[in-house]
Design a protein around this motif. Structure first.
Motif, mmCIF file in Angstrom:
data_model
loop_
_atom_site.group_PDB
_atom_site.id
_atom_site.type_symbol
_atom_site.label_atom_id
_atom_site.label_comp_id
_atom_site.label_asym_id
_atom_site.label_seq_id
_atom_site.Cartn_x
_atom_site.Cartn_y
_atom_site.Cartn_z
ATOM 1 N N THR A 52 27.037 41.391 51.575
ATOM 2 C CA THR A 52 27.048 42.842 51.384
ATOM 3 C C THR A 52 26.777 43.563 52.706
ATOM 4 O O THR A 52 25.910 43.149 53.477
ATOM 5 C CB THR A 52 25.983 43.242 50.348
ATOM 6 O OG1 THR A 52 26.218 42.518 49.141
ATOM 7 C CG2 THR A 52 26.042 44.732 50.064
ATOM 8 N N TRP A 53 27.526 44.641 52.970
ATOM 9 C CA TRP A 53 27.424 45.486 54.169
ATOM 10 C C TRP A 53 28.015 44.836 55.419
ATOM 11 O O TRP A 53 28.033 45.463 56.482
ATOM 12 C CB TRP A 53 25.971 45.885 54.464
ATOM 13 C CG TRP A 53 25.377 46.787 53.450
ATOM 14 C CD1 TRP A 53 24.421 46.458 52.523
ATOM 15 C CD2 TRP A 53 25.669 48.172 53.243
ATOM 16 N NE1 TRP A 53 24.115 47.548 51.743
ATOM 17 C CE2 TRP A 53 24.873 48.624 52.165
ATOM 18 C CE3 TRP A 53 26.527 49.080 53.856
ATOM 19 C CZ2 TRP A 53 24.910 49.923 51.700
ATOM 20 C CZ3 TRP A 53 26.570 50.385 53.391
ATOM 21 C CH2 TRP A 53 25.768 50.788 52.332
ATOM 22 N N MET A 54 28.519 43.611 55.310
ATOM 23 C CA MET A 54 29.147 43.017 56.489
ATOM 24 C C MET A 54 30.443 43.757 56.842
ATOM 25 O O MET A 54 30.778 43.918 58.014
ATOM 26 C CB MET A 54 29.425 41.533 56.236
ATOM 27 C CG MET A 54 28.166 40.675 56.202
ATOM 28 S SD MET A 54 27.349 40.607 57.803
ATOM 29 C CE MET A 54 28.545 39.676 58.752
ATOM 30 N N THR A 55 31.169 44.205 55.819
ATOM 31 C CA THR A 55 32.391 44.974 56.074
ATOM 32 C C THR A 55 32.076 46.276 56.802
ATOM 33 O O THR A 55 32.849 46.723 57.663
ATOM 34 C CB THR A 55 33.110 45.263 54.750
ATOM 35 O OG1 THR A 55 33.379 44.033 54.074
ATOM 36 C CG2 THR A 55 34.416 46.001 54.994
ATOM 37 N N PHE A 56 30.939 46.883 56.455
ATOM 38 C CA PHE A 56 30.555 48.121 57.135
ATOM 39 C C PHE A 56 30.313 47.865 58.618
ATOM 40 O O PHE A 56 30.756 48.645 59.471
ATOM 41 C CB PHE A 56 29.293 48.683 56.485
ATOM 42 C CG PHE A 56 28.785 49.943 57.124
ATOM 43 C CD1 PHE A 56 29.348 51.171 56.827
ATOM 44 C CD2 PHE A 56 27.738 49.897 58.041
ATOM 45 C CE1 PHE A 56 28.891 52.337 57.430
ATOM 46 C CE2 PHE A 56 27.272 51.054 58.649
ATOM 47 C CZ PHE A 56 27.845 52.278 58.345
ATOM 48 N N LEU A 57 29.604 46.783 58.950
ATOM 49 C CA LEU A 57 29.358 46.471 60.363
ATOM 50 C C LEU A 57 30.668 46.211 61.099
ATOM 51 O O LEU A 57 30.854 46.658 62.239
ATOM 52 C CB LEU A 57 28.451 45.245 60.476
ATOM 53 C CG LEU A 57 26.993 45.425 60.048
ATOM 54 C CD1 LEU A 57 26.231 44.116 60.202
ATOM 55 C CD2 LEU A 57 26.312 46.527 60.845
ATOM 56 N N ALA A 58 31.586 45.485 60.456
ATOM 57 C CA ALA A 58 32.873 45.234 61.091
ATOM 58 C C ALA A 58 33.648 46.532 61.299
ATOM 59 O O ALA A 58 34.289 46.725 62.349
ATOM 60 C CB ALA A 58 33.689 44.258 60.241
ATOM 61 N N SER A 59 33.580 47.430 60.332
ATOM 62 C CA SER A 59 34.289 48.710 60.453
ATOM 63 C C SER A 59 33.697 49.564 61.569
ATOM 64 O O SER A 59 34.429 50.209 62.328
ATOM 65 C CB SER A 59 34.232 49.465 59.117
ATOM 66 O OG SER A 59 34.840 48.717 58.088
ATOM 67 N N VAL A 60 32.363 49.580 61.673
ATOM 68 C CA VAL A 60 31.720 50.350 62.740
ATOM 69 C C VAL A 60 32.131 49.804 64.103
ATOM 70 O O VAL A 60 32.444 50.562 65.033
ATOM 71 C CB VAL A 60 30.187 50.312 62.584
ATOM 72 C CG1 VAL A 60 29.500 50.921 63.810
ATOM 73 C CG2 VAL A 60 29.765 51.066 61.333
ATOM 74 N N GLY A 61 32.150 48.476 64.229
ATOM 75 C CA GLY A 61 32.516 47.876 65.507
ATOM 76 C C GLY A 61 33.937 48.180 65.932
ATOM 77 O O GLY A 61 34.230 48.256 67.137
ATOM 78 N N SER A 62 34.842 48.348 64.965
ATOM 79 C CA SER A 62 36.249 48.573 65.312
ATOM 80 C C SER A 62 36.638 50.051 65.337
ATOM 81 O O SER A 62 37.539 50.443 66.090
ATOM 82 C CB SER A 62 37.146 47.826 64.304
ATOM 83 O OG SER A 62 36.901 48.283 62.984
ATOM 84 N N ALA A 80 26.843 46.812 66.511
ATOM 85 C CA ALA A 80 27.439 46.438 65.229
ATOM 86 C C ALA A 80 28.352 45.224 65.386
ATOM 87 O O ALA A 80 28.335 44.313 64.551
ATOM 88 C CB ALA A 80 28.219 47.623 64.649
ATOM 89 N N THR A 81 29.139 45.190 66.456
ATOM 90 C CA THR A 81 30.033 44.055 66.683
ATOM 91 C C THR A 81 29.254 42.776 66.969
ATOM 92 O O THR A 81 29.559 41.703 66.426
ATOM 93 C CB THR A 81 30.978 44.358 67.849
ATOM 94 O OG1 THR A 81 31.728 45.542 67.562
ATOM 95 C CG2 THR A 81 31.927 43.208 68.093
ATOM 96 N N ALA A 82 28.244 42.874 67.834
ATOM 97 C CA ALA A 82 27.433 41.703 68.153
ATOM 98 C C ALA A 82 26.714 41.177 66.909
ATOM 99 O O ALA A 82 26.669 39.966 66.659
ATOM 100 C CB ALA A 82 26.420 42.052 69.244
ATOM 101 N N ALA A 83 26.161 42.091 66.103
ATOM 102 C CA ALA A 83 25.454 41.680 64.889
ATOM 103 C C ALA A 83 26.422 41.064 63.887
ATOM 104 O O ALA A 83 26.088 40.072 63.222
ATOM 105 C CB ALA A 83 24.731 42.876 64.276
ATOM 106 N N TYR A 84 27.606 41.633 63.759
ATOM 107 C CA TYR A 84 28.586 41.093 62.816
ATOM 108 C C TYR A 84 28.961 39.658 63.183
ATOM 109 O O TYR A 84 29.033 38.779 62.309
ATOM 110 C CB TYR A 84 29.827 41.972 62.785
ATOM 111 C CG TYR A 84 30.933 41.419 61.928
ATOM 112 C CD1 TYR A 84 30.903 41.579 60.542
ATOM 113 C CD2 TYR A 84 31.997 40.720 62.489
ATOM 114 C CE1 TYR A 84 31.909 41.057 59.747
ATOM 115 C CE2 TYR A 84 33.002 40.192 61.697
ATOM 116 C CZ TYR A 84 32.953 40.363 60.335
ATOM 117 O OH TYR A 84 33.949 39.840 59.553
#
Length: 259
Positions: A143-153, A206-210
């Motif tokens: 959960t919320w992994m998609t949000f981190l990926a979206s923020v990074g991109s 966000a990208t590094a954390a993802y």
């Protein structure tokens, strides 16, 4: 006209009020769209950091609980006794164990271990139940992994939009002022670049954390799969032992009857 007065008049005409080039000053000088972009990126960045801290704490807790339960699983004398001690699963690995034991006990209560065909069917059902439980638990972990990926991109492009808008506004102001001096150009360019900077501040963590969490979640999923395989093998081994003991007991009773 006094020369000194004329010089002062020229300096006064060419001078302008000093512009605050601090971050807050640039933000206040931005227009509505620029402020909306920067504010939105700051909110996204705060949410991303909150998710990062929460996800890091949860993954660390899951790994500790998995290690603890694996030790209990391998040191337990009886799987039934271990199952009876678990009132409510506290982590995904316990949920996998409870789901498998519930299916196994249900089949045992219905007497489905009487022949080899039904035993194979029960083992397939247990294995399928374990995989379904793993999938459900992994979906909750992700959960919320998609949000981190979206923020990074997406965040850098939002910041880039704010920068392009700010530069356009700055060039329009330069054309209207008909003055291309650095004192006139620099504040507008700095204000425009602030949006890109804020976008990068949101996107880089966000990208590094993802990437880090994706690796850890993948390893945890592999750990659950390995546990499920070991669990099924243990159940099958216990079933074979029980079958062997039952055959020996039946053979002993048959020999006693013949005597």
């Amino acid at each position: 006209m006094d020369p000194t007065t004329a010089i002062n008049a020229v300096q006064l005409a060419g001078s302008q009020a000093p512009i605050d080039l601090s971050i807050t000053g640039l933000f206040e000088h931005a227009d509505l769209i620029g402020k909306a972009v920067i504010t939105g990126l700051l909110i996204i960045s705060i949410l991303a950091w909150a998710i990062i801290f929460d996800k890091a704490a949860k993954l660390a807790r899951l790994k500790r609980r998995a290690t603890y339960f694996e030790e209990r699983f391998w040191s337990a004398g009886s799987l039934d006794a271990l199952y009876d001690k678990i009132k409510r699963p506290a982590d995904p690995m316990q949920s996998v164990f409870v789901a498998g034991m519930k299916e196994w006990r249900g089949a045992s209560d219905k007497g489905l271990f009487a022949n080899s065909g039904s035993r194979n069917t029960v083992q397939a059902r247990v294995d399928r139940m374990l995989q379904v439980t793993i999938g459900r638990e992994m979906a909750m972990i992700e959960t919320w992994m998609t949000f981190l990926a979206s923020v990074g991109s997406v965040a850098p492009f939002i910041g880039l939009f704010g920068t392009v808008w700010g530069i356009m506004r700055s060039f329009i102001g330069i054309a209207q002022a008909q003055n291309t001096s650095l004192a006139v150009v620099a504040p507008g360019i700095a204000e425009a670049l602030l949006a890109t900077a804020v976008g990068l501040v949101a996107a880089i963590p966000a990208t590094a954390a993802y990437n880090k969490f994706s690796t850890e979640i993948g390893r945890y999923g592999t750990r659950l799969d390995n546990f499920a395989n070991d669990f099924v093998a243990t159940l099958s081994r216990n079933l074979e032992v029980a079958k062997s003991e039952r055959n020996e007991r039946d053979s002993g009773e048959a020999g006693w009857v013949r005597r």
